[in-house]
Scaffold this motif. Structure first.
Motif, short mmCIF file in Angstrom:
data_model
loop_
_atom_site.label_atom_id
_atom_site.label_comp_id
_atom_site.label_asym_id
_atom_site.label_seq_id
_atom_site.Cartn_x
_atom_site.Cartn_y
_atom_site.Cartn_z
N ALA A 62 0.79 -1.12 0.09
CA ALA A 62 0.15 -0.14 0.20
C ALA A 62 0.82 1.11 -0.03
CB ALA A 62 -0.53 0.07 1.16
N ALA A 63 1.70 1.48 0.77
CA ALA A 63 2.63 2.49 0.64
C ALA A 63 3.08 2.01 -1.00
CB ALA A 63 3.95 2.63 1.63
N ALA A 64 3.74 1.30 -1.20
CA ALA A 64 4.36 1.65 -2.77
C ALA A 64 3.82 2.17 -3.40
CB ALA A 64 4.96 0.50 -3.30
N PHE A 65 2.18 1.66 -3.63
CA PHE A 65 1.08 2.28 -3.81
C PHE A 65 0.80 4.14 -3.81
CE2 PHE A 65 -1.24 -1.75 -5.63
CZ PHE A 65 -0.36 -1.86 -6.58
N ARG A 66 1.35 3.95 -2.56
CA ARG A 66 0.92 5.94 -2.85
C ARG A 66 2.27 6.33 -2.61
NH1 ARG A 66 -4.08 6.29 0.47
NH2 ARG A 66 -5.20 4.90 0.53
N SER A 67 3.06 6.25 -3.11
CA SER A 67 3.88 6.42 -3.18
C SER A 67 4.95 7.24 -1.60
CB SER A 67 4.09 8.23 -4.06
OG SER A 67 3.66 8.01 -5.26
N LEU A 68 4.51 6.47 -0.79
CA LEU A 68 5.08 6.20 0.53
C LEU A 68 6.71 5.43 0.28
CD1 LEU A 68 2.17 5.92 3.24
CD2 LEU A 68 3.86 7.66 1.97
N PRO A 69 7.95 6.41 1.98
CA PRO A 69 8.51 6.16 1.23
C PRO A 69 8.86 4.37 1.52
CG PRO A 69 8.59 7.59 3.30
CD PRO A 69 7.23 7.43 2.12
N ILE A 70 9.73 3.56 0.69
CA ILE A 70 10.01 2.08 0.65
C ILE A 70 11.64 2.44 0.54
CG2 ILE A 70 9.93 -0.22 -0.26
CD1 ILE A 70 6.95 0.72 -0.18
N PHE A 71 12.08 0.80 1.59
CA PHE A 71 13.48 1.28 2.12
C PHE A 71 14.06 -0.36 1.18
CE2 PHE A 71 12.00 3.99 5.14
CZ PHE A 71 13.50 4.61 4.84
N GLY A 72 14.79 -0.09 -0.04
CA GLY A 72 15.18 -1.37 -0.20
C GLY A 72 13.85 -1.95 -1.25
N GLU A 73 13.92 -2.97 -1.37
CA GLU A 73 13.16 -4.00 -2.34
C GLU A 73 12.79 -4.98 -0.71
OE1 GLU A 73 12.52 -6.72 -5.72
OE2 GLU A 73 14.75 -6.02 -5.15
N PRO A 74 11.44 -4.48 -0.52
CA PRO A 74 11.14 -5.31 0.46
C PRO A 74 10.64 -7.81 -0.11
CG PRO A 74 9.40 -3.83 0.50
CD PRO A 74 11.01 -3.33 -0.28
N GLU A 75 10.93 -8.71 0.82
CA GLU A 75 10.98 -9.27 0.05
C GLU A 75 9.01 -10.13 -0.90
OE1 GLU A 75 11.62 -12.55 2.82
OE2 GLU A 75 14.34 -11.95 2.50
N GLU A 76 7.91 -9.72 0.31
CA GLU A 76 6.88 -9.68 0.25
C GLU A 76 6.55 -8.47 -0.64
OE1 GLU A 76 5.98 -14.51 2.33
OE2 GLU A 76 6.20 -12.08 3.49
N VAL A 77 5.39 -9.55 -1.10
CA VAL A 77 3.82 -8.49 -1.38
C VAL A 77 2.82 -8.54 -0.22
CG1 VAL A 77 2.33 -7.82 -3.19
CG2 VAL A 77 4.40 -7.39 -3.88
N HIS A 78 1.93 -7.24 0.37
CA HIS A 78 1.12 -8.26 1.60
C HIS A 78 -0.04 -7.77 1.35
CE1 HIS A 78 4.76 -8.63 4.64
NE2 HIS A 78 5.05 -7.52 3.35
N VAL A 79 -1.38 -8.29 1.57
CA VAL A 79 -2.31 -8.56 0.73
C VAL A 79 -3.02 -8.63 2.12
CG1 VAL A 79 -2.17 -8.32 -1.26
CG2 VAL A 79 -2.75 -10.63 -0.25
#
Length: 308
Positions: free
Chosen positions: A91-108
């Motif tokens: 959700a943070a990625a979709f909202r252009s909020l900060p992402i640190f590195g590349e998280p391992e999983e997509v969360h739903v």
């Protein structure tokens, strides 16, 4: 704003606001349905598999930064699961909020009939807590307050602070108090205390995740809190620094000079209203006369300066 239960996800409240647009995928994605030969192109090394059944150009993929790869993976997951509610880092990625590195999983968040599981890089969560969700460009995501609180509870405090600060800056209607109310109002106390640290310190002033993380480090190192985004106005230009300690005449431009900390000699604005430039180590006219140029290139030197 109004809300109603989403029939696809009983217990989750879907709001009818008009939120910002979804952050677009940084690269073109293609599914096997769209291109029946995508799997063969991947076998030849021309494509990479971004998610099960979703592919992208290898050249374009390898040019992406880690957080851009994660956003592409989140978009790929949305192609596979169009009715999913995206939460946490997704959700943070979709909202252009900060992402640190590349998280391992997509969360739903799972619908009522589903089970918690992890498969092909997608983590499905069950929750008894009510969540507000928003539909943005046809994609369901947890609302910004729930997204921030979820990450404040589930991630490192520096990450939680960076996300909270960015959310406050991007959403003027959001406040630190409203985020704290969401955290305290949840029935589950799991990680509630952990989330209090970033939520109690959340402010919209920092302009980047690096500034937010630096603020956390300043506190953890026992350094007095700085004045943020201090401006110095002169006759021919305006200078601004990210952190300013008046007592020791010390300024920091976070990330502007590869970590250099300047005492009495900040870097003039570049691309943020500057009308002239000042050579490093010289004092702009707008700075107080007592400022003495000095550059501190190590944490120990910086700490000795601002603590004296």
């Amino acid at each position: 704003m109004s809300g109603c239960d989403d029939p696809r996800h009983p217990g989750l409240v879907k709001t009818t606001t008009t939120p910002p647009r979804i952050a677009p995928s940084p690269i073109a994605l293609v599914s096997r349905t769209q291109d029946p030969h995508a799997a063969r192109a991947a076998a030849r090394g021309e494509f990479v598999r971004v998610s099960s059944g979703v592919y992208a150009s290898r050249v374009a993929w390898e040019a992406l930064k880690p957080w851009e790869r994660y956003l592409a993976r989140v978009h790929a997951a949305s192609m596979r699961y169009p009715d999913a509610v995206f939460c946490l880092d997704a959700a943070a990625a979709f909202r252009s909020l900060p992402i640190f590195g590349e998280p391992e999983e997509v969360h739903v968040i799972a619908p009522a009939h589903a089970t918690a599981r992890a498969s092909a890089g997608v983590r499905v969560h069950l929750t008894a807590e009510p969540r507000s969700i928003e539909e943005i460009d046809g994609i369901l995501v947890t609302d910004v307050a729930d997204t921030v609180v979820d990450l404040a509870r589930g991630r490192h405090n520096a990450v939680g602070l960076a996300v909270a600060n960015a959310a406050l800056r991007a959403n003027p209607q959001l406040t630190s108090a409203s985020l704290r109310a969401v955290n305290e109002g949840r029935a589950s106390s799991r990680w509630r205390r952990h989330a209090r640290w970033p939520l109690e310190r959340a402010i919209p002033t920092p302009e980047s995740p690096l500034e937010s993380v630096s603020l956390a480090a300043v506190e953890w190192l026992g350094i007095p809190p700085p004045e943020l985004q201090r401006r110095f106005c002169g006759p021919d230009h305006t200078d601004r620094v990210d952190f300013w300690w008046h007592a020791t005449r010390t300024a920091i431009d976070v990330g502007a000079t590869a970590g250099c900390v300047r005492s009495g000699s900040p870097r003039p604005l570049t691309g943020r209203g500057a009308t002239s430039s000042t050579p490093p180590g010289s004092r702009p006219r707008s700075w107080p006369r007592e400022c003495i140029p000095a550059i501190h290139r190590t944490p120990a030197s910086c700490m000795a300066c601002v603590r004296r």
